[in-house]
Scaffold this motif. Structure first.
Motif, short mmCIF file in Angstrom:
data_model
loop_
_atom_site.label_atom_id
_atom_site.label_comp_id
_atom_site.label_asym_id
_atom_site.label_seq_id
_atom_site.Cartn_x
_atom_site.Cartn_y
_atom_site.Cartn_z
N LEU A 159 80.03 58.21 39.53
CA LEU A 159 80.51 57.08 40.34
C LEU A 159 80.59 57.44 41.82
O LEU A 159 80.36 56.58 42.68
CB LEU A 159 81.87 56.60 39.82
N LEU A 160 80.89 58.69 42.14
CA LEU A 160 80.87 59.12 43.54
C LEU A 160 79.46 58.98 44.11
O LEU A 160 79.26 58.49 45.23
CB LEU A 160 81.38 60.56 43.66
N HIS A 170 76.02 47.23 49.66
CA HIS A 170 74.92 46.87 48.76
C HIS A 170 75.37 46.66 47.31
O HIS A 170 74.57 46.24 46.48
CB HIS A 170 73.83 47.94 48.81
N MET A 171 76.64 46.96 46.99
CA MET A 171 77.13 46.69 45.64
C MET A 171 77.67 45.27 45.59
O MET A 171 78.44 44.87 46.47
CB MET A 171 78.22 47.69 45.24
N THR A 172 77.30 44.52 44.57
CA THR A 172 77.79 43.14 44.45
C THR A 172 79.23 43.14 43.93
O THR A 172 79.70 44.11 43.34
CB THR A 172 76.91 42.32 43.49
N ALA A 173 79.92 42.01 44.14
CA ALA A 173 81.29 41.87 43.65
C ALA A 173 81.33 41.98 42.13
O ALA A 173 82.25 42.58 41.56
CB ALA A 173 81.87 40.53 44.12
N ASP A 174 80.32 41.43 41.46
CA ASP A 174 80.28 41.50 39.99
C ASP A 174 80.10 42.95 39.52
O ASP A 174 80.72 43.36 38.52
CB ASP A 174 79.13 40.64 39.45
N GLN A 175 79.25 43.70 40.21
CA GLN A 175 79.05 45.10 39.83
C GLN A 175 80.34 45.89 40.02
O GLN A 175 80.71 46.70 39.16
CB GLN A 175 77.92 45.71 40.67
N LEU A 176 81.01 45.67 41.14
CA LEU A 176 82.27 46.38 41.39
C LEU A 176 83.31 46.03 40.33
O LEU A 176 84.02 46.91 39.82
CB LEU A 176 82.78 46.04 42.79
N ASP A 177 83.40 44.75 39.98
CA ASP A 177 84.36 44.32 38.94
C ASP A 177 84.04 45.00 37.60
O ASP A 177 84.95 45.42 36.88
CB ASP A 177 84.31 42.80 38.77
N GLU A 178 82.76 45.11 37.28
CA GLU A 178 82.38 45.74 36.01
C GLU A 178 82.74 47.23 36.00
O GLU A 178 83.22 47.75 34.99
CB GLU A 178 80.87 45.57 35.76
N TYR A 183 85.55 51.75 34.06
CA TYR A 183 85.94 53.11 34.44
C TYR A 183 87.03 53.08 35.51
O TYR A 183 86.85 53.61 36.62
CB TYR A 183 84.73 53.88 34.99
N PRO A 184 88.19 52.48 35.22
CA PRO A 184 89.19 52.30 36.28
C PRO A 184 89.68 53.61 36.91
O PRO A 184 89.78 53.72 38.14
CB PRO A 184 90.32 51.56 35.57
N ALA A 185 89.99 54.60 36.10
CA ALA A 185 90.54 55.85 36.64
C ALA A 185 89.48 56.62 37.42
O ALA A 185 89.74 57.11 38.53
CB ALA A 185 91.09 56.73 35.51
#
Length: 322
Positions: A159-160, A170-178, A183-185
């Motif tokens: 993820l880093l 360049h990351m979409t809002a949907d991608q960030l939400d997913e 992988y919240p932590a």
């Protein structure tokens, strides 16, 4: 049968630049593999041959993207950006290999700030590739369950690197939400590392080296917060020195500490003497291990040599800071 693929114009220009700088023989690119449907940074391999170097793209999902990625890494090395070397051993081959893989991932994440920026500049990343890269993340990682498992480190590293790839909005809002849902932590920790380490763009060899050293330290801090062992890459991994003309003229004692490590030299299996930068305590190189120990007179000789003299006598590659 492997389909015929040719380098596009941008890649051909990169290959020409690499071959202009490559010191021994020629660099070639070949394609051999199938289409997985996703993009990852392990979809090519580089092989040394008597006549030069061959980059083999092993996944044909986005062959020109993958080829450009490898060519830009090579071009950075040829243009004098720092490299990492593994001269030490912990005495366990499997553990050494795990350490080298993770150190290389961290080092490459910093290099990707330059690589990805160049790929975007040359039009080698589009929306389709961004989607395939995202698919590569979800194909690689399992979802977090809230329990400790063996994938925390891989999730953090992956993820880093993704935050570097998608930097600049360049990351979409949907991608960030997913990612937050899956992988919240790991995402939270990756964002913290990104904000602390990648806050300034890396443009020069000196800036790259400084960023790698900082990432090595902060990554260890995160490992310890999770109750996992630190990697200690500041001691285990040698990172090319980037020095000014003034530093090269100084005595070794003014720039470096020589540390008799508990680790062994990889080839001789003898206890290693690691040369650490005074300012950052990062392993710059390893002195050849003697049969016993260096005498006081021998150590004094090392310490009173000009830095440049010691580096050249030990065949240590270094970079002149401009």
């Amino acid at each position: 049968m492997t389909e015929e693929i040719k380098l596009n114009k941008a890649n051909q220009e990169l290959l020409d630049q690499v071959n202009d700088l490559f010191p021994r023989g020629s660099v070639f690119v070949q394609f051999h593999g199938k289409r997985s449907g996703y993009v990852r940074h392990d979809q090519a391999e580089t092989t040394n041959l008597p006549g030069g170097l061959v980059i083999t793209v092993t996944d044909l999902t986005e062959p020109n993207y993958t080829a450009s990625h490898e060519l830009l890494h090579l071009l950075m090395t040829l243009r004098g950006f720092p490299q990492i070397f593994f001269e030490l051993s912990l005495g366990d081959k499997q553990l050494d290999e795990q350490m080298m893989i993770m150190a290389t991932d961290l080092f490459n994440t910093v290099a990707h700030q330059i690589v990805v920026a160049e790929q975007r500049k040359h039009g080698l990343i589009d929306e389709k590739i961004e989607q395939e890269y995202f698919r590569g993340i979800t194909e690689t990682l399992t979802n977090e369950t809230g329990k400790d498992d063996g994938e925390r480190t891989m999730r953090l590293l992956t993820l880093l690197d993704a935050l570097v790839f998608y930097s600049g909005g360049h990351m979409t809002a949907d991608q960030l939400d997913e990612l937050r849902e899956r992988y919240p932590a790991a995402l939270s920790s990756a964002q913290m590392l990104y904000d602390e380490v990648m806050d300034k763009p890396v443009k020069s060899p000196f800036e790259m080296r400084r960023t790698v050293v900082k990432l090595f330290r902060l990554f260890d801090k995160q490992m310890q917060e999770w109750g996992l062992p630190a990697l200690h890459n500041n001691q285990f991994t040698s990172l090319s020195p980037v020095l000014s003309k003034r530093q090269l003229r100084l005595e070794v004692a003014q720039v470096y500490d020589i540390y008799h490590s508990e680790m062994n030299e990889r080839n001789t299996k003898r206890r290693a003497y690691v040369v650490l930068g005074k300012n950052d305590q990062q392993n710059a190189f390893v002195l050849p291990a003697p049969q016993g120990e260096y005498s006081s007179a021998e150590m004094l000789k090392f310490y009173h040599q000009p830095v440049e003299e010691l580096l050249k006598s030990q065949n240590v590659p270094f970079i002149l800071r401009k």
